[in-house]
Design a protein around this motif. Structure first.
Motif, PDB file in Angstrom:
ATOM      1  N   ILE A 122      31.139  16.592 -56.583  1.00  0.00           N
ATOM      2  CA  ILE A 122      30.800  15.593 -56.215  1.00  0.00           C
ATOM      3  C   ILE A 122      30.262  14.568 -55.943  1.00  0.00           C
ATOM      4  CG2 ILE A 122      33.501  16.604 -54.537  1.00  0.00           C
ATOM      5  CD1 ILE A 122      31.826  16.182 -52.469  1.00  0.00           C
ATOM      6  N   GLY A 123      30.456  13.570 -56.394  1.00  0.00           N
ATOM      7  CA  GLY A 123      29.388  12.337 -56.288  1.00  0.00           C
ATOM      8  C   GLY A 123      29.763  11.889 -55.170  1.00  0.00           C
ATOM      9  N   LEU A 124      27.833  11.296 -53.919  1.00  0.00           N
ATOM     10  CA  LEU A 124      28.494  10.475 -52.987  1.00  0.00           C
ATOM     11  C   LEU A 124      28.167   8.793 -52.971  1.00  0.00           C
ATOM     12  CD1 LEU A 124      26.301  13.082 -50.826  1.00  0.00           C
ATOM     13  CD2 LEU A 124      28.748  12.901 -50.740  1.00  0.00           C
ATOM     14  N   TYR A 125      28.741   7.923 -52.197  1.00  0.00           N
ATOM     15  CA  TYR A 125      28.283   6.443 -52.460  1.00  0.00           C
ATOM     16  C   TYR A 125      27.557   6.404 -51.300  1.00  0.00           C
ATOM     17  CZ  TYR A 125      31.214   6.625 -56.422  1.00  0.00           C
ATOM     18  OH  TYR A 125      32.536   6.742 -57.349  1.00  0.00           O
ATOM     19  N   PRO A 126      25.990   6.143 -51.597  1.00  0.00           N
ATOM     20  CA  PRO A 126      25.041   6.024 -50.404  1.00  0.00           C
ATOM     21  C   PRO A 126      26.083   5.038 -48.956  1.00  0.00           C
ATOM     22  CG  PRO A 126      24.065   5.881 -52.599  1.00  0.00           C
ATOM     23  CD  PRO A 126      25.647   5.876 -52.912  1.00  0.00           C
ATOM     24  N   MET A 127      26.366   3.759 -49.994  1.00  0.00           N
ATOM     25  CA  MET A 127      26.246   2.637 -49.753  1.00  0.00           C
ATOM     26  C   MET A 127      27.516   2.112 -48.725  1.00  0.00           C
ATOM     27  SD  MET A 127      23.312   0.419 -50.687  1.00  0.00           S
ATOM     28  CE  MET A 127      24.016  -2.047 -50.791  1.00  0.00           C
ATOM     29  N   LEU A 128      26.586   1.897 -47.519  1.00  0.00           N
ATOM     30  CA  LEU A 128      27.942   2.340 -45.939  1.00  0.00           C
ATOM     31  C   LEU A 128      27.759   0.765 -45.859  1.00  0.00           C
ATOM     32  CD1 LEU A 128      26.163   4.616 -43.580  1.00  0.00           C
ATOM     33  CD2 LEU A 128      27.152   5.089 -45.488  1.00  0.00           C
ATOM     34  N   PRO A 129      29.167   0.304 -44.628  1.00  0.00           N
ATOM     35  CA  PRO A 129      29.563  -0.543 -44.588  1.00  0.00           C
ATOM     36  C   PRO A 129      27.995  -1.679 -43.875  1.00  0.00           C
ATOM     37  CG  PRO A 129      31.054   0.252 -43.811  1.00  0.00           C
ATOM     38  CD  PRO A 129      29.813   1.245 -44.393  1.00  0.00           C
ATOM     39  N   GLY A 130      28.071  -2.481 -43.966  1.00  0.00           N
ATOM     40  CA  GLY A 130      26.833  -3.594 -43.983  1.00  0.00           C
ATOM     41  C   GLY A 130      25.655  -3.409 -44.659  1.00  0.00           C
ATOM     42  N   ASP A 131      25.786  -2.916 -46.317  1.00  0.00           N
ATOM     43  CA  ASP A 131      24.688  -2.682 -47.115  1.00  0.00           C
ATOM     44  C   ASP A 131      23.626  -1.709 -46.716  1.00  0.00           C
ATOM     45  OD1 ASP A 131      25.707  -4.708 -48.813  1.00  0.00           O
ATOM     46  OD2 ASP A 131      24.964  -6.299 -48.205  1.00  0.00           O
ATOM     47  N   GLN A 132      23.911  -0.468 -45.369  1.00  0.00           N
ATOM     48  CA  GLN A 132      23.078   0.214 -45.249  1.00  0.00           C
ATOM     49  C   GLN A 132      22.917   1.577 -45.427  1.00  0.00           C
ATOM     50  OE1 GLN A 132      24.368  -0.298 -40.655  1.00  0.00           O
ATOM     51  NE2 GLN A 132      22.010  -1.703 -40.416  1.00  0.00           N
ATOM     52  N   THR A 133      22.801   2.491 -45.234  1.00  0.00           N
ATOM     53  CA  THR A 133      22.103   4.002 -45.714  1.00  0.00           C
ATOM     54  C   THR A 133      21.421   5.081 -45.212  1.00  0.00           C
ATOM     55  OG1 THR A 133      21.966   5.064 -47.767  1.00  0.00           O
ATOM     56  CG2 THR A 133      19.791   3.821 -47.817  1.00  0.00           C
ATOM     57  N   CYS A 134      22.169   5.824 -45.005  1.00  0.00           N
ATOM     58  CA  CYS A 134      21.620   7.289 -43.505  1.00  0.00           C
ATOM     59  C   CYS A 134      20.494   7.840 -44.985  1.00  0.00           C
ATOM     60  CB  CYS A 134      22.505   8.286 -43.988  1.00  0.00           C
ATOM     61  SG  CYS A 134      23.877   7.718 -42.943  1.00  0.00           S
ATOM     62  N   TRP A 135      20.149   7.741 -46.119  1.00  0.00           N
ATOM     63  CA  TRP A 135      19.665   8.658 -46.879  1.00  0.00           C
ATOM     64  C   TRP A 135      18.753   7.459 -48.311  1.00  0.00           C
ATOM     65  CZ3 TRP A 135      21.906   8.711 -51.040  1.00  0.00           C
ATOM     66  CH2 TRP A 135      23.088   9.164 -51.686  1.00  0.00           C
ATOM     67  N   LEU A 136      17.953   8.168 -49.005  1.00  0.00           N
ATOM     68  CA  LEU A 136      17.359   7.866 -50.281  1.00  0.00           C
ATOM     69  C   LEU A 136      16.534   8.627 -51.048  1.00  0.00           C
ATOM     70  CD1 LEU A 136      16.324   5.188 -51.472  1.00  0.00           C
ATOM     71  CD2 LEU A 136      13.562   5.678 -49.975  1.00  0.00           C
ATOM     72  N   ALA A 137      17.607   8.842 -52.602  1.00  0.00           N
ATOM     73  CA  ALA A 137      17.114   9.348 -53.365  1.00  0.00           C
ATOM     74  C   ALA A 137      16.694   9.096 -54.779  1.00  0.00           C
ATOM     75  CB  ALA A 137      18.698  10.392 -53.998  1.00  0.00           C
ATOM     76  N   PRO A 217      20.105   4.697 -52.778  1.00  0.00           N
ATOM     77  CA  PRO A 217      21.204   3.352 -53.044  1.00  0.00           C
ATOM     78  C   PRO A 217      20.157   2.722 -53.877  1.00  0.00           C
ATOM     79  CG  PRO A 217      21.400   3.055 -50.372  1.00  0.00           C
ATOM     80  CD  PRO A 217      19.760   3.687 -51.645  1.00  0.00           C
ATOM     81  N   SER A 218      20.790   2.334 -55.277  1.00  0.00           N
ATOM     82  CA  SER A 218      20.467   1.639 -56.276  1.00  0.00           C
ATOM     83  C   SER A 218      20.325   0.419 -56.207  1.00  0.00           C
ATOM     84  CB  SER A 218      21.307   1.744 -58.008  1.00  0.00           C
ATOM     85  OG  SER A 218      21.326   3.175 -57.796  1.00  0.00           O
ATOM     86  N   GLN A 219      20.865  -0.712 -55.096  1.00  0.00           N
ATOM     87  CA  GLN A 219      21.424  -1.875 -54.956  1.00  0.00           C
ATOM     88  C   GLN A 219      20.539  -2.651 -53.805  1.00  0.00           C
ATOM     89  OE1 GLN A 219      24.445   0.189 -55.350  1.00  0.00           O
ATOM     90  NE2 GLN A 219      25.040  -0.298 -57.608  1.00  0.00           N
ATOM     91  N   ASP A 220      20.455  -3.415 -53.172  1.00  0.00           N
ATOM     92  CA  ASP A 220      19.917  -3.676 -51.644  1.00  0.00           C
ATOM     93  C   ASP A 220      21.255  -4.065 -50.988  1.00  0.00           C
ATOM     94  OD1 ASP A 220      17.348  -3.508 -51.683  1.00  0.00           O
ATOM     95  OD2 ASP A 220      16.861  -5.736 -52.699  1.00  0.00           O
ATOM     96  N   VAL A 221      22.221  -4.387 -51.752  1.00  0.00           N
ATOM     97  CA  VAL A 221      23.088  -5.186 -51.894  1.00  0.00           C
ATOM     98  C   VAL A 221      24.556  -5.046 -51.994  1.00  0.00           C
ATOM     99  CG1 VAL A 221      23.005  -7.204 -50.057  1.00  0.00           C
ATOM    100  CG2 VAL A 221      23.278  -7.891 -52.380  1.00  0.00           C
TER     101      VAL A 221
END
Length: 248
Positions: A122-137, A217-221
């Motif tokens: 599987i692949g994971l989508y890091p962008m959460l609601p509010g343009d937040q993330t729990c990790w950086l890769a 994530p690859s985007q800020d928003v």
């Protein structure tokens, strides 16, 4: 057991070789510490080989926090040799299927368990609601990927940011992960990653920028309604047996 022991010894020798090349101190090459230990104070708590499968899946879900309403699956065409990723949807993809009829499948504990056992990748989508993330890769690909990734890892630990190094699925690339104890703005996480890239270049004296690919994530928003960019989830069952998607 003998095969696993041989694989472990190979990884130890590779670690020693790379540490020598980058002149890593024991502290810089040691296991990730710092704020990441806060994960073990949360449910489900510390996890080891004796933990139940359910506890391991719960810990994996908490650590690799990603969107739960959508995930990606890897596909391969044995005839053409092509492969790629696509969002998992009800009934699978069809060329003539209207967009209004597409329903994304949620990322459930059962899906994570299937990934860890090797039934699916599987692949994971890091962008959460509010343009937040729990990790950086940070993603590195190419002939010097591991050396560049280790320089990035060294920069992260020098800055006090605990980081973990993963051998990517291809076996010739690497991901460096930084986990946050809670969601942070993606823009803030990416600023940290960009600063660490600059520091890694200074550490290496030079960095083959062709090996550094991007941050996740690859985007800020997220400007649209899409889920954003995905990253291949680590610790995939079949890949682990080949020595990839593992953390060093």
């Amino acid at each position: 057991m003998s095969d696993l022991q041989a694989e472990l010894e190979d990884l130890k020798r590779e670690n020693a070789r790379l540490r020598k090349l980058l002149k890593l101190t024991d502290a810089e090459a040691g296991p990730a510490r710092g704020t990441q230990t806060a994960w073990f104070d949360k449910a489900p708590g510390p996890v080891d080989a004796r933990s139940s499968p359910q506890t391991k899946v719960e810990f994996y879900a908490a650590l690799f926090g990603a969107r739960r309403d959508v995930y990606a699956v890897r596909w391969e065409n044995a005839r053409t040799g092509k492969s790629g990723w696509m969002p998992a949807v009800e009934g699978g993809w069809r060329k003539d299927r209207p967009a209004s009829d597409i329903r994304h499948l949620p990322l459930t504990p059962e899906v994570l368990a299937a990934h860890l056992t090797g039934d699916v990748h599987i692949g994971l989508y890091p962008m959460l609601p509010g343009d937040q993330t729990c990790w950086l890769a940070a993603d590195f690909d190419g002939h010097a990927a591991m050396l560049d990734a280790l320089a990035y890892l060294k920069a992260a630990r020098a800055a006090g940011a605990s980081a973990a190094l993963e051998v990517s699925r291809s076996g010739i690339g690497a991901h460096v992960w930084i986990f946050f104890t809670g969601p942070v703005p993606a823009a803030t996480a990416r600023q940290l990653g960009t600063a660490l890239v600059r520091e890694a270049i200074a550490i290496r004296g030079r960095m083959d920028l062709r090996c550094y690919d991007r941050l996740f994530p690859s985007q800020d928003v997220l400007p649209g309604r899409g889920p954003g960019n995905l990253i291949a989830a680590p610790l995939q069952g079949k890949s682990r047996k080949l020595g990839t998607t593992l953390f060093l």
